[in-house]
Scaffold this motif. Structure first.
Motif, PDB file in Angstrom:
ATOM      1  N   MET A   1       9.978-116.950 -19.759  1.00 27.56           N
ATOM      2  CA  MET A   1       8.812-116.027 -20.034  1.00 27.56           C
ATOM      3  C   MET A   1       9.167-114.429 -20.557  1.00 27.56           C
ATOM      4  O   MET A   1      10.018-114.100 -19.842  1.00 27.56           O
ATOM      5  CB  MET A   1       7.972-115.875 -18.790  1.00 27.56           C
ATOM      6  N   THR A   2       8.755-114.067 -21.662  1.00 32.00           N
ATOM      7  CA  THR A   2       9.487-112.984 -22.307  1.00 32.00           C
ATOM      8  C   THR A   2       8.387-111.831 -21.927  1.00 32.00           C
ATOM      9  O   THR A   2       7.088-112.180 -21.787  1.00 32.00           O
ATOM     10  CB  THR A   2       9.268-112.946 -23.919  1.00 32.00           C
ATOM     11  N   ASP A   3       8.713-110.844 -21.351  1.00 35.10           N
ATOM     12  CA  ASP A   3       7.974-109.596 -20.849  1.00 35.10           C
ATOM     13  C   ASP A   3       7.978-108.640 -22.061  1.00 35.10           C
ATOM     14  O   ASP A   3       8.932-108.305 -22.850  1.00 35.10           O
ATOM     15  CB  ASP A   3       8.705-108.964 -19.691  1.00 35.10           C
ATOM     16  N   ARG A   4       6.679-108.035 -22.228  1.00 29.37           N
ATOM     17  CA  ARG A   4       6.497-107.217 -23.309  1.00 29.37           C
ATOM     18  C   ARG A   4       7.308-105.877 -22.821  1.00 29.37           C
ATOM     19  O   ARG A   4       7.257-105.591 -21.633  1.00 29.37           O
ATOM     20  CB  ARG A   4       4.948-106.931 -23.375  1.00 29.37           C
ATOM     21  N   PRO A   5       7.941-105.105 -23.710  1.00 32.47           N
ATOM     22  CA  PRO A   5       8.383-103.998 -23.298  1.00 32.47           C
ATOM     23  C   PRO A   5       7.167-102.928 -22.945  1.00 32.47           C
ATOM     24  O   PRO A   5       6.114-102.886 -23.349  1.00 32.47           O
ATOM     25  CB  PRO A   5       9.090-103.402 -24.773  1.00 32.47           C
ATOM     26  N   ASN A   6       7.910-101.996 -22.053  1.00 29.48           N
ATOM     27  CA  ASN A   6       6.732-101.252 -21.471  1.00 29.48           C
ATOM     28  C   ASN A   6       6.508-100.106 -22.352  1.00 29.48           C
ATOM     29  O   ASN A   6       7.305 -99.456 -22.943  1.00 29.48           O
ATOM     30  CB  ASN A   6       7.498-100.366 -20.252  1.00 29.48           C
ATOM     31  N   ARG A   7       5.199 -99.942 -22.712  1.00 29.88           N
ATOM     32  CA  ARG A   7       4.780 -98.876 -23.781  1.00 29.88           C
ATOM     33  C   ARG A   7       4.102 -97.929 -23.064  1.00 29.88           C
ATOM     34  O   ARG A   7       3.190 -98.182 -22.015  1.00 29.88           O
ATOM     35  CB  ARG A   7       3.793 -99.549 -24.663  1.00 29.88           C
ATOM     36  N   PRO A   8       4.155 -96.522 -23.414  1.00 33.58           N
ATOM     37  CA  PRO A   8       3.185 -95.580 -22.836  1.00 33.58           C
ATOM     38  C   PRO A   8       1.856 -95.846 -23.066  1.00 33.58           C
ATOM     39  O   PRO A   8       1.402 -96.283 -24.037  1.00 33.58           O
ATOM     40  CB  PRO A   8       3.604 -94.288 -23.720  1.00 33.58           C
ATOM     41  N   THR A   9       1.063 -95.516 -21.985  1.00 37.90           N
ATOM     42  CA  THR A   9      -0.556 -95.946 -21.889  1.00 37.90           C
ATOM     43  C   THR A   9      -1.210 -94.738 -22.756  1.00 37.90           C
ATOM     44  O   THR A   9      -2.379 -95.111 -23.090  1.00 37.90           O
ATOM     45  CB  THR A   9      -1.281 -95.792 -20.731  1.00 37.90           C
ATOM     46  N   ASN A  10      -0.525 -93.774 -23.117  1.00 42.72           N
ATOM     47  CA  ASN A  10      -1.222 -92.951 -23.922  1.00 42.72           C
ATOM     48  C   ASN A  10      -1.204 -92.812 -25.309  1.00 42.72           C
ATOM     49  O   ASN A  10      -1.419 -92.082 -26.199  1.00 42.72           O
ATOM     50  CB  ASN A  10      -1.056 -91.659 -23.285  1.00 42.72           C
ATOM     51  N   ARG A  11      -0.576 -94.016 -26.018  1.00 46.44           N
ATOM     52  CA  ARG A  11      -0.537 -94.345 -27.343  1.00 46.44           C
ATOM     53  C   ARG A  11      -1.724 -94.171 -28.173  1.00 46.44           C
ATOM     54  O   ARG A  11      -1.667 -93.397 -29.248  1.00 46.44           O
ATOM     55  CB  ARG A  11       0.181 -95.593 -27.618  1.00 46.44           C
ATOM     56  N   GLY A  12      -2.698 -94.199 -27.884  1.00 49.34           N
ATOM     57  CA  GLY A  12      -4.182 -94.205 -28.533  1.00 49.34           C
ATOM     58  C   GLY A  12      -4.333 -92.626 -28.689  1.00 49.34           C
ATOM     59  O   GLY A  12      -4.787 -92.231 -29.618  1.00 49.34           O
ATOM     60  N   ALA A  13      -4.355 -91.662 -27.703  1.00 50.06           N
ATOM     61  CA  ALA A  13      -4.203 -90.580 -27.594  1.00 50.06           C
ATOM     62  C   ALA A  13      -3.369 -89.902 -28.632  1.00 50.06           C
ATOM     63  O   ALA A  13      -3.850 -88.866 -29.297  1.00 50.06           O
ATOM     64  CB  ALA A  13      -4.180 -90.008 -26.264  1.00 50.06           C
ATOM     65  N   VAL A  14      -2.270 -90.384 -28.378  1.00 56.60           N
ATOM     66  CA  VAL A  14      -1.274 -89.499 -29.514  1.00 56.60           C
ATOM     67  C   VAL A  14      -1.501 -89.901 -30.997  1.00 56.60           C
ATOM     68  O   VAL A  14      -1.611 -89.172 -31.543  1.00 56.60           O
ATOM     69  CB  VAL A  14       0.224 -90.251 -29.141  1.00 56.60           C
ATOM     70  N   ALA A  15      -1.913 -91.281 -31.183  1.00 52.88           N
ATOM     71  CA  ALA A  15      -2.374 -91.627 -32.652  1.00 52.88           C
ATOM     72  C   ALA A  15      -3.511 -90.800 -33.077  1.00 52.88           C
ATOM     73  O   ALA A  15      -3.631 -90.161 -34.073  1.00 52.88           O
ATOM     74  CB  ALA A  15      -2.593 -92.901 -32.559  1.00 52.88           C
ATOM     75  N   GLY A  16      -4.542 -90.389 -32.189  1.00 50.44           N
ATOM     76  CA  GLY A  16      -5.974 -89.702 -32.624  1.00 50.44           C
ATOM     77  C   GLY A  16      -5.245 -88.373 -32.814  1.00 50.44           C
ATOM     78  O   GLY A  16      -5.991 -87.827 -33.690  1.00 50.44           O
ATOM     79  N   SER A  17      -4.511 -87.636 -31.852  1.00 50.16           N
ATOM     80  CA  SER A  17      -4.116 -86.252 -32.110  1.00 50.16           C
ATOM     81  C   SER A  17      -3.369 -86.309 -33.433  1.00 50.16           C
ATOM     82  O   SER A  17      -3.306 -85.289 -34.066  1.00 50.16           O
ATOM     83  CB  SER A  17      -3.642 -85.860 -30.938  1.00 50.16           C
ATOM     84  N   LEU A  18      -2.469 -87.098 -33.650  1.00 50.57           N
ATOM     85  CA  LEU A  18      -1.796 -87.203 -34.750  1.00 50.57           C
ATOM     86  C   LEU A  18      -2.595 -87.092 -36.217  1.00 50.57           C
ATOM     87  O   LEU A  18      -2.379 -86.436 -36.958  1.00 50.57           O
ATOM     88  CB  LEU A  18      -0.793 -88.326 -34.931  1.00 50.57           C
ATOM     89  N   LEU A  19      -3.784 -87.980 -36.155  1.00 52.94           N
ATOM     90  CA  LEU A  19      -4.586 -88.116 -37.154  1.00 52.94           C
ATOM     91  C   LEU A  19      -5.284 -86.747 -37.233  1.00 52.94           C
ATOM     92  O   LEU A  19      -5.402 -85.999 -38.570  1.00 52.94           O
ATOM     93  CB  LEU A  19      -5.481 -89.338 -36.936  1.00 52.94           C
ATOM     94  N   VAL A  20      -5.927 -86.318 -36.187  1.00 46.69           N
ATOM     95  CA  VAL A  20      -6.626 -85.066 -36.250  1.00 46.69           C
ATOM     96  C   VAL A  20      -5.833 -83.938 -36.857  1.00 46.69           C
ATOM     97  O   VAL A  20      -6.179 -83.138 -37.547  1.00 46.69           O
ATOM     98  CB  VAL A  20      -7.317 -84.697 -35.112  1.00 46.69           C
ATOM     99  N   GLY A  21      -4.447 -83.653 -36.186  1.00 55.99           N
ATOM    100  CA  GLY A  21      -3.598 -82.757 -36.583  1.00 55.99           C
ATOM    101  C   GLY A  21      -3.374 -82.775 -38.161  1.00 55.99           C
ATOM    102  O   GLY A  21      -3.295 -81.719 -38.921  1.00 55.99           O
ATOM    103  N   THR A  22      -3.143 -83.949 -38.765  1.00 59.61           N
ATOM    104  CA  THR A  22      -2.837 -84.039 -39.962  1.00 59.61           C
ATOM    105  C   THR A  22      -3.991 -83.614 -41.014  1.00 59.61           C
ATOM    106  O   THR A  22      -4.031 -83.003 -42.158  1.00 59.61           O
ATOM    107  CB  THR A  22      -2.635 -85.544 -40.490  1.00 59.61           C
ATOM    108  N   VAL A  23      -5.346 -83.932 -40.495  1.00 59.15           N
ATOM    109  CA  VAL A  23      -6.452 -83.728 -41.251  1.00 59.15           C
ATOM    110  C   VAL A  23      -6.490 -82.191 -41.208  1.00 59.15           C
ATOM    111  O   VAL A  23      -6.954 -81.395 -42.398  1.00 59.15           O
ATOM    112  CB  VAL A  23      -7.696 -84.345 -40.599  1.00 59.15           C
ATOM    113  N   VAL A  24      -6.531 -81.551 -40.127  1.00 59.14           N
ATOM    114  CA  VAL A  24      -6.643 -79.955 -39.909  1.00 59.14           C
ATOM    115  C   VAL A  24      -5.473 -79.474 -40.854  1.00 59.14           C
ATOM    116  O   VAL A  24      -5.955 -78.368 -41.549  1.00 59.14           O
ATOM    117  CB  VAL A  24      -6.735 -79.694 -38.549  1.00 59.14           C
TER     118      VAL A  24
END
Length: 66
Positions: A1-24
């Motif tokens: 059974m392969t385990d998924r690598p641990n990913r930070p739980t705030n990836r959606g917030a980082v993606a959203g802030s990156l998008l908003v920052g680029t637009v601004v």
């Protein structure tokens, strides 16, 4: 059974802030260029649309593993 690598739980917030920052950022650059040539509002609006497209590209490349 392969385990998924641990990913930070705030990836959606980082993606959203990156998008908003680029637009601004792109809107501010468009506004600044527009102020220099005498048309700040139209070029600011163009900057918003360019920033939206650029932001989607940046987020898609940064989070391509989602």
């Amino acid at each position: 059974m392969t385990d998924r690598p641990n990913r930070p739980t705030n990836r959606g917030a980082v993606a959203g802030s990156l998008l908003v920052g680029t637009v601004v950022l792109c809107a501010a650059v468009g506004f600044a260029i527009g102020a220099a040539v005498g048309a700040p509002v139209p070029l600011g609006i163009v900057g918003v649309f360019v920033g939206a497209v650029a932001g989607i590209v940046v987020v898609a490349r940064r989070f391509s593993d989602l």
